[in-house]
Design a protein around this motif. Sequence first.
Motif, PDB file in Angstrom:
ATOM      1  N   PHE A 102      -5.677  -5.573  -1.988  1.00 13.44           N
ATOM      2  CA  PHE A 102      -7.103  -5.273  -2.025  1.00 13.44           C
ATOM      3  C   PHE A 102      -7.339  -3.950  -2.725  1.00 13.44           C
ATOM      4  O   PHE A 102      -6.939  -2.899  -2.236  1.00 13.44           O
ATOM      5  N   GLY A 103      -7.965  -3.995  -3.892  1.00  9.36           N
ATOM      6  CA  GLY A 103      -8.234  -2.805  -4.689  1.00  9.36           C
ATOM      7  C   GLY A 103      -7.162  -2.624  -5.735  1.00  9.36           C
ATOM      8  O   GLY A 103      -5.983  -2.516  -5.407  1.00  9.36           O
ATOM      9  N   LEU A 104      -7.557  -2.622  -7.000  1.00 12.71           N
ATOM     10  CA  LEU A 104      -6.577  -2.535  -8.080  1.00 12.71           C
ATOM     11  C   LEU A 104      -6.707  -1.239  -8.876  1.00 12.71           C
ATOM     12  O   LEU A 104      -6.572  -1.215 -10.097  1.00 12.71           O
ATOM     13  N   GLY A 105      -6.938  -0.135  -8.157  1.00 11.18           N
ATOM     14  CA  GLY A 105      -6.855   1.186  -8.760  1.00 11.18           C
ATOM     15  C   GLY A 105      -5.381   1.578  -8.818  1.00 11.18           C
ATOM     16  O   GLY A 105      -4.495   0.732  -8.726  1.00 11.18           O
ATOM     17  N   ALA A 106      -5.107   2.862  -8.926  1.00 13.39           N
ATOM     18  CA  ALA A 106      -3.716   3.324  -9.032  1.00 13.39           C
ATOM     19  C   ALA A 106      -2.881   2.904  -7.825  1.00 13.39           C
ATOM     20  O   ALA A 106      -1.755   2.422  -7.977  1.00 13.39           O
ATOM     21  N   VAL A 107      -3.415   3.059  -6.633  1.00 15.14           N
ATOM     22  CA  VAL A 107      -2.665   2.698  -5.422  1.00 15.14           C
ATOM     23  C   VAL A 107      -2.414   1.195  -5.392  1.00 15.14           C
ATOM     24  O   VAL A 107      -1.306   0.739  -5.121  1.00 15.14           O
ATOM     25  N   GLY A 108      -3.455   0.406  -5.684  1.00 17.43           N
ATOM     26  CA  GLY A 108      -3.324  -1.049  -5.657  1.00 17.43           C
ATOM     27  C   GLY A 108      -2.365  -1.570  -6.711  1.00 17.43           C
ATOM     28  O   GLY A 108      -1.583  -2.495  -6.447  1.00 17.43           O
ATOM     29  N   LEU A 109      -2.405  -1.000  -7.913  1.00 20.98           N
ATOM     30  CA  LEU A 109      -1.467  -1.432  -8.954  1.00 20.98           C
ATOM     31  C   LEU A 109      -0.032  -1.115  -8.543  1.00 20.98           C
ATOM     32  O   LEU A 109       0.881  -1.913  -8.770  1.00 20.98           O
ATOM     33  N   ALA A 110       0.165   0.037  -7.920  1.00 21.00           N
ATOM     34  CA  ALA A 110       1.504   0.389  -7.438  1.00 21.00           C
ATOM     35  C   ALA A 110       1.925  -0.548  -6.305  1.00 21.00           C
ATOM     36  O   ALA A 110       3.095  -0.932  -6.213  1.00 21.00           O
ATOM     37  N   ALA A 111       0.983  -0.938  -5.451  1.00 17.51           N
ATOM     38  CA  ALA A 111       1.290  -1.896  -4.376  1.00 17.51           C
ATOM     39  C   ALA A 111       1.693  -3.240  -4.972  1.00 17.51           C
ATOM     40  O   ALA A 111       2.650  -3.878  -4.513  1.00 17.51           O
ATOM     41  N   ALA A 112       0.972  -3.676  -6.007  1.00 21.07           N
ATOM     42  CA  ALA A 112       1.317  -4.930  -6.678  1.00 21.07           C
ATOM     43  C   ALA A 112       2.703  -4.837  -7.305  1.00 21.07           C
ATOM     44  O   ALA A 112       3.504  -5.780  -7.216  1.00 21.07           O
ATOM     45  N   GLU A 113       3.001  -3.712  -7.911  1.00 24.46           N
ATOM     46  CA  GLU A 113       4.325  -3.499  -8.494  1.00 24.46           C
ATOM     47  C   GLU A 113       5.405  -3.578  -7.419  1.00 24.46           C
ATOM     48  O   GLU A 113       6.470  -4.157  -7.626  1.00 24.46           O
ATOM     49  N   GLY A 114       5.119  -3.011  -6.253  1.00 26.07           N
ATOM     50  CA  GLY A 114       6.062  -3.097  -5.138  1.00 26.07           C
ATOM     51  C   GLY A 114       6.291  -4.537  -4.713  1.00 26.07           C
ATOM     52  O   GLY A 114       7.424  -4.943  -4.442  1.00 26.07           O
ATOM     53  N   ALA A 115       5.228  -5.324  -4.677  1.00 23.18           N
ATOM     54  CA  ALA A 115       5.358  -6.738  -4.319  1.00 23.18           C
ATOM     55  C   ALA A 115       6.181  -7.481  -5.369  1.00 23.18           C
ATOM     56  O   ALA A 115       7.018  -8.327  -5.051  1.00 23.18           O
ATOM     57  N   ARG A 116       5.950  -7.139  -6.637  1.00 29.49           N
ATOM     58  CA  ARG A 116       6.712  -7.762  -7.730  1.00 29.49           C
ATOM     59  C   ARG A 116       8.192  -7.398  -7.615  1.00 29.49           C
ATOM     60  O   ARG A 116       9.066  -8.266  -7.695  1.00 29.49           O
ATOM     61  N   ILE A 117       8.470  -6.133  -7.394  1.00 30.76           N
ATOM     62  CA  ILE A 117       9.860  -5.666  -7.253  1.00 30.76           C
ATOM     63  C   ILE A 117      10.542  -6.373  -6.083  1.00 30.76           C
ATOM     64  O   ILE A 117      11.716  -6.745  -6.168  1.00 30.76           O
ATOM     65  N   ALA A 118       9.802  -6.569  -4.993  1.00 30.99           N
ATOM     66  CA  ALA A 118      10.356  -7.221  -3.805  1.00 30.99           C
ATOM     67  C   ALA A 118      10.591  -8.711  -4.029  1.00 30.99           C
ATOM     68  O   ALA A 118      11.274  -9.350  -3.237  1.00 30.99           O
ATOM     69  N   GLY A 119      10.021  -9.262  -5.088  1.00 32.11           N
ATOM     70  CA  GLY A 119      10.244 -10.669  -5.398  1.00 32.11           C
ATOM     71  C   GLY A 119       9.148 -11.612  -4.939  1.00 32.11           C
ATOM     72  O   GLY A 119       9.356 -12.825  -4.902  1.00 32.11           O
ATOM     73  N   ALA A 120       7.980 -11.073  -4.592  1.00 31.91           N
ATOM     74  CA  ALA A 120       6.869 -11.952  -4.204  1.00 31.91           C
ATOM     75  C   ALA A 120       6.546 -12.877  -5.369  1.00 31.91           C
ATOM     76  O   ALA A 120       6.522 -12.460  -6.521  1.00 31.91           O
ATOM     77  N   SER A 121       6.319 -14.142  -5.057  1.00 32.89           N
ATOM     78  CA  SER A 121       6.038 -15.104  -6.135  1.00 32.89           C
ATOM     79  C   SER A 121       4.557 -15.239  -6.427  1.00 32.89           C
ATOM     80  O   SER A 121       4.174 -15.667  -7.509  1.00 32.89           O
ATOM     81  N   ARG A 122       3.732 -14.860  -5.473  1.00 29.11           N
ATOM     82  CA  ARG A 122       2.288 -14.955  -5.656  1.00 29.11           C
ATOM     83  C   ARG A 122       1.665 -13.643  -5.204  1.00 29.11           C
ATOM     84  O   ARG A 122       1.758 -13.265  -4.032  1.00 29.11           O
ATOM     85  N   ILE A 123       1.035 -12.953  -6.133  1.00 28.14           N
ATOM     86  CA  ILE A 123       0.399 -11.672  -5.840  1.00 28.14           C
ATOM     87  C   ILE A 123      -1.074 -11.807  -6.229  1.00 28.14           C
ATOM     88  O   ILE A 123      -1.400 -11.920  -7.409  1.00 28.14           O
ATOM     89  N   ILE A 124      -1.916 -11.818  -5.225  1.00 28.32           N
ATOM     90  CA  ILE A 124      -3.345 -12.016  -5.440  1.00 28.32           C
ATOM     91  C   ILE A 124      -4.035 -10.656  -5.399  1.00 28.32           C
ATOM     92  O   ILE A 124      -4.035  -9.975  -4.372  1.00 28.32           O
ATOM     93  N   GLY A 125      -4.606 -10.263  -6.520  1.00 31.56           N
ATOM     94  CA  GLY A 125      -5.349  -9.011  -6.593  1.00 31.56           C
ATOM     95  C   GLY A 125      -6.799  -9.261  -6.234  1.00 31.56           C
ATOM     96  O   GLY A 125      -7.418 -10.195  -6.742  1.00 31.56           O
ATOM     97  N   VAL A 126      -7.340  -8.432  -5.363  1.00 33.07           N
ATOM     98  CA  VAL A 126      -8.738  -8.549  -4.943  1.00 33.07           C
ATOM     99  C   VAL A 126      -9.466  -7.299  -5.414  1.00 33.07           C
ATOM    100  O   VAL A 126      -9.105  -6.181  -5.026  1.00 33.07           O
TER     101      VAL A 126
END
Length: 185
Positions: A102-126
Amino acid sequence: KECRHCKSEESNLCELLRINTDRGVMLSDGKSRFSIKGKPIFHFVGTSTFSEYTVVHRGCAVKINPLAPLDKVCILSCGISTGLGATLNVAKPKKGSSVAVFGLGAVGLAAAEGARIAGASRIIGVDLHPDRIKEARKFGVTELVNPKDHKKPIQEVIADMTDGGVDRSVECTGNVDCMISAFEC
């Protein structure tokens, strides 16, 4: 590295430094290290990182690996470490899992990157700003959901999209309504 927080693998707080982060002065003597025309300029959050030069408490300094190329070293700010750290160290998504950010500013983009690094297959940005999806895809976001595009609450939209809800959600806006939505999805 002496207080209980510093010794803990579960915390990034420090008993000495977390107190009165808006104090604007050095811990050792209660004075500012900056002035202009004789008037003190106060530190910001104990670090004064918007200064070309600064004086900080040793607990606010970060040691740089001597092998790191200094022309490439920069301060990423708390947003990057907060989002990435919250996802990798707290949410801990598993490989193949689904994550809502939730939220795709700097913190949210870094959170998404963390999910990607962890291997999440579906990352939904809100996010309310559809123009952020182009950038968000670079950080692993696979789908963007804009709450403005839906008549029902976003947590219901995400639950429908994911057959009941995501495995993990990370809220990166600080908005109470977003916090509730992140929890409920």
